[in-house]
Design an enzyme around this catalytic site. Structure first.
Site, PDB file in Angstrom:
ATOM      1  N   THR A 223      47.463 -33.542   1.333  1.00 20.34           N
ATOM      2  CA  THR A 223      46.047 -33.486   1.715  1.00 20.34           C
ATOM      3  C   THR A 223      45.942 -34.224   3.047  1.00 20.34           C
ATOM      4  OG1 THR A 223      45.415 -33.632  -0.625  1.00 20.34           O
ATOM      5  CG2 THR A 223      43.685 -34.054   1.004  1.00 20.34           C
TER       6      THR A 223
ATOM      7  N   ARG B 232      47.243 -21.041  -3.706  1.00 19.80           N
ATOM      8  CA  ARG B 232      46.370 -20.295  -4.630  1.00 19.80           C
ATOM      9  C   ARG B 232      47.125 -19.635  -5.767  1.00 19.80           C
ATOM     10  NH1 ARG B 232      41.954 -22.895  -3.530  1.00 19.80           N
ATOM     11  NH2 ARG B 232      41.285 -22.642  -1.374  1.00 19.80           N
TER      12      ARG B 232
ATOM     13  N   GLU C  54      36.899 -29.689   4.158  1.00 16.71           N
ATOM     14  CA  GLU C  54      36.122 -30.629   3.355  1.00 16.71           C
ATOM     15  C   GLU C  54      35.738 -31.850   4.182  1.00 16.71           C
ATOM     16  OE1 GLU C  54      37.452 -31.443  -0.567  1.00 16.71           O
ATOM     17  OE2 GLU C  54      38.537 -29.538  -0.778  1.00 16.71           O
TER      18      GLU C  54
ATOM     19  N   ASP D 188      42.219 -29.955   2.334  1.00 15.04           N
ATOM     20  CA  ASP D 188      42.826 -29.979   1.003  1.00 15.04           C
ATOM     21  C   ASP D 188      43.691 -28.715   0.862  1.00 15.04           C
ATOM     22  OD1 ASP D 188      43.424 -30.390  -1.664  1.00 15.04           O
ATOM     23  OD2 ASP D 188      41.537 -29.527  -2.369  1.00 15.04           O
TER      24      ASP D 188
ATOM     25  N   HIS E 160      30.661 -21.986  -2.106  1.00 13.54           N
ATOM     26  CA  HIS E 160      32.096 -21.944  -2.382  1.00 13.54           C
ATOM     27  C   HIS E 160      32.366 -21.655  -3.857  1.00 13.54           C
ATOM     28  CE1 HIS E 160      36.351 -22.939  -2.486  1.00 13.54           C
ATOM     29  NE2 HIS E 160      36.106 -23.852  -3.409  1.00 13.54           N
TER      30      HIS E 160
ATOM     31  N   LYS F 104      47.742 -28.511  -5.446  1.00  7.45           N
ATOM     32  CA  LYS F 104      46.976 -29.336  -4.519  1.00  7.45           C
ATOM     33  C   LYS F 104      47.732 -30.586  -4.090  1.00  7.45           C
ATOM     34  CE  LYS F 104      42.927 -27.160  -5.188  1.00  7.45           C
ATOM     35  NZ  LYS F 104      42.020 -26.715  -4.135  1.00  7.45           N
TER      36      LYS F 104
ATOM     37  N   ASP G 118      38.509 -35.341  -5.761  1.00  9.45           N
ATOM     38  CA  ASP G 118      38.020 -34.184  -5.012  1.00  9.45           C
ATOM     39  C   ASP G 118      36.955 -33.468  -5.843  1.00  9.45           C
ATOM     40  OD1 ASP G 118      37.791 -32.386  -2.960  1.00  9.45           O
ATOM     41  OD2 ASP G 118      39.536 -31.197  -3.539  1.00  9.45           O
TER      42      ASP G 118
ATOM     43  N   GLU H 207      41.419 -25.920   2.636  1.00 10.18           N
ATOM     44  CA  GLU H 207      40.041 -26.132   2.201  1.00 10.18           C
ATOM     45  C   GLU H 207      39.402 -27.087   3.202  1.00 10.18           C
ATOM     46  OE1 GLU H 207      40.039 -27.176  -2.011  1.00 10.18           O
ATOM     47  OE2 GLU H 207      40.110 -25.035  -2.505  1.00 10.18           O
TER      48      GLU H 207
ATOM     49  N   GLN I 262      48.026 -22.317  -8.180  1.00  4.10           N
ATOM     50  CA  GLN I 262      46.761 -22.753  -8.792  1.00  4.10           C
ATOM     51  C   GLN I 262      46.306 -21.784  -9.895  1.00  4.10           C
ATOM     52  OE1 GLN I 262      43.644 -23.168  -5.876  1.00  4.10           O
ATOM     53  NE2 GLN I 262      42.106 -23.859  -7.345  1.00  4.10           N
TER      54      GLN I 262
ATOM     55  N   GLU J 153      38.408 -17.299   0.377  1.00  4.69           N
ATOM     56  CA  GLU J 153      37.095 -16.657   0.473  1.00  4.69           C
ATOM     57  C   GLU J 153      37.014 -15.727   1.675  1.00  4.69           C
ATOM     58  OE1 GLU J 153      33.886 -19.883  -0.324  1.00  4.69           O
ATOM     59  OE2 GLU J 153      35.804 -20.864   0.080  1.00  4.69           O
TER      60      GLU J 153
HETATM   61 CA    CA Z   1      39.367 -29.112  -2.715  1.00  5.55          CA
END
Ligand code: CA
Length: 411
Positions: free
Chosen positions: A253, A233, A197, A229, A129, A249, A122, A195, A236, A358
């Site tokens: 996925t 948070r 992607e 993904d 971002h 993560k 990834d 996420e 993380q 975000e």
């Molecule tokens: Ca990602």
């Protein structure tokens, strides 16, 4: 280009698209198929009827294994040969009578993960971002790290937990450290996120010890899927120093059930953003292109739903070719079935951000969404759908296979 399949052209899954997937029917075996309109055209059944004779050598190992794996490893000439023949079948009215026997209504099928994911990488290639995340996580430092414009940053993910669209996602447990507490606590993530992607599926592998330049992209990369993904948070933020993402993560996925062949996206190629400073020569792409994929993120909560973001993939700083060149420059080999994802796609506008991190600015400024109320991170029962569309080679609109997932409570 028109097809005898009713409604196909307007569906985003017309004859110029033909994405590959694997479906089953109740009591049946997995069957390799292409999607056309609201049908799956079974390649296994077409092959049994003799409609794919002579298209590729050792055809049983391509069409009858209930997986895309057999076709992936064959390389671009055979990918093109199969696609040419399938295009003939869905566009020639003379083929309708026979091919009809190989058509399955999607509502009567279950989609499976279409290929065996080998290695999963990834990236982190959207400048908007990376800038947003830098500002949120490191407000007192430069938003972009010093390496960001010199190399496409990435990490190795967990291939075994890549799941097909529709698979439910269990809220992960883990360690997190609330900012005002002395010690970490253990329990279900409270800041579960998405996420948005775009993923690239590698078909033909490469030899260990040999780099693959961006100019060889089409020799190796078969197609495109959408990727969610899923990211915890709070886990993380506590675990990522100094080695990067790990358990925040790796719990799941999600990818599309339908793999769009690169050939179908030829008209979606656009010039990528300018790069400054000029990257090292190994990241040169003699024919650089980005993909104009128009993505969307929809949240369903409590019976209501709304599109909360529309990330534009064309704004991604590092190109798919540069990502491929970077991930092999040290001699790491490609394997059939490798998946590499772009990293979260965010555009310059607030309504183009590809994560709730975000969109809610770290949870401090929840979105207010009509019908949904205040939204920061994901709640149990939430359903997230990522969609994408692009200009098709016949000038129409192509719809990428969606990625949908519902959040189940932690165990
Ligand atoms: Ca990602």
């Amino acid at each position: 280009m028109s097809s005898w399949v009713p409604g196909a052209a307007e569906s985003g899954f017309g004859p110029s698209h033909l994405p590959y997937g694997v479906v089953t029917t109740p009591g049946g075996h997995p069957e390799l198929a292409v999607r056309i309109g609201d049908h799956a055209l079974s390649l296994a059944r077409l092959h049994d009827m003799g409609k794919l004779d002579g298209v590729v050598p050792h055809a049983v190992e391509v069409f009858d294994i209930g997986s895309l794996d057999g076709l992936l490893e064959r390389g671009p000439d055979q990918w093109a040969a199969v696609r040419r023949r399938l295009t003939e079948i869905v566009t020639d009215p003379a083929e309708e009578l026979m091919a009809h026997e190989a058509m399955l209504h999607l509502v009567d099928t279950t989609a499976l993960l279409p290929w065996t994911v080998a290695d999963y990488v990834d990236f982190y290639s959207s400048e908007h971002h990376a800038t947003n995340v830098g500002r949120i996580f490191r407000p007192d430092a430069d938003a972009l790290t010093p390496n960001w414009k010199h190399l496409p940053i990435g990490y190795h993910g967990r291939a075994g937990t890549v799941v097909v669209s529709g698979t439910e996602v269990v809220r992960p447990n883990g360690q997190r450290k609330p900012p005002h507490e002395e010690s970490p606590v253990f329990g279900p993530s409270r800041r579960l996120d998405v996420e948005v992607e775009v993923g690239f599926v590698v078909g033909a592998g490469s030899s260990q010890g040999t780099a693959v330049p961006a100019s060889d992209f089409t020799e190796h990369v078969f197609g495109v899927v959408l990727v969610n993904d899923w990211s915890a948070r709070d886990i993380q933020a506590w675990e990522y120093v100094p080695l990067g993402p790990f358990l925040a993560k790796s719990f799941a996925t999600s990818v599309s059930a339908w793999v769009t062949p690169l050939e179908a996206l030829a008209s979606a190629r656009v010039a990528p953003p300018a790069q400054d400073p000029t990257p090292f020569p190994y990241l040169d792409d003699p024919d650089p292109w980005a993909l104009d994929l128009r993505l969307s993120l929809e949240l369903e909560r409590g019976g209501a739903s709304a599109v909360v973001s529309r990330p534009p993939f064309a704004t991604t700083y590092w190109t798919p070719g540069q990502q491929l060149a970077h991930l092999t420059v040290n001699g790491a080999s490609l394997r059939t079935g490798d998946l590499y994802a772009s990293g979260t796609v965010s555009g310059p506008e607030v309504g183009q951000r590809g994560s709730f991190l975000e969109l809610s600015w770290g949870g401090r400024e929840p979105l207010v969404v009509e019908g949904l109320g205040e939204v920061a991170f994901l709640e149990d029962g939430d359903v997230v759908t990522i969609r994408g569309e692009a200009t098709a080679v016949d000038g129409g609109t192509l719809t990428l296979g969606e990625v949908v997932g519902r959040i189940r409570p932690a165990v």
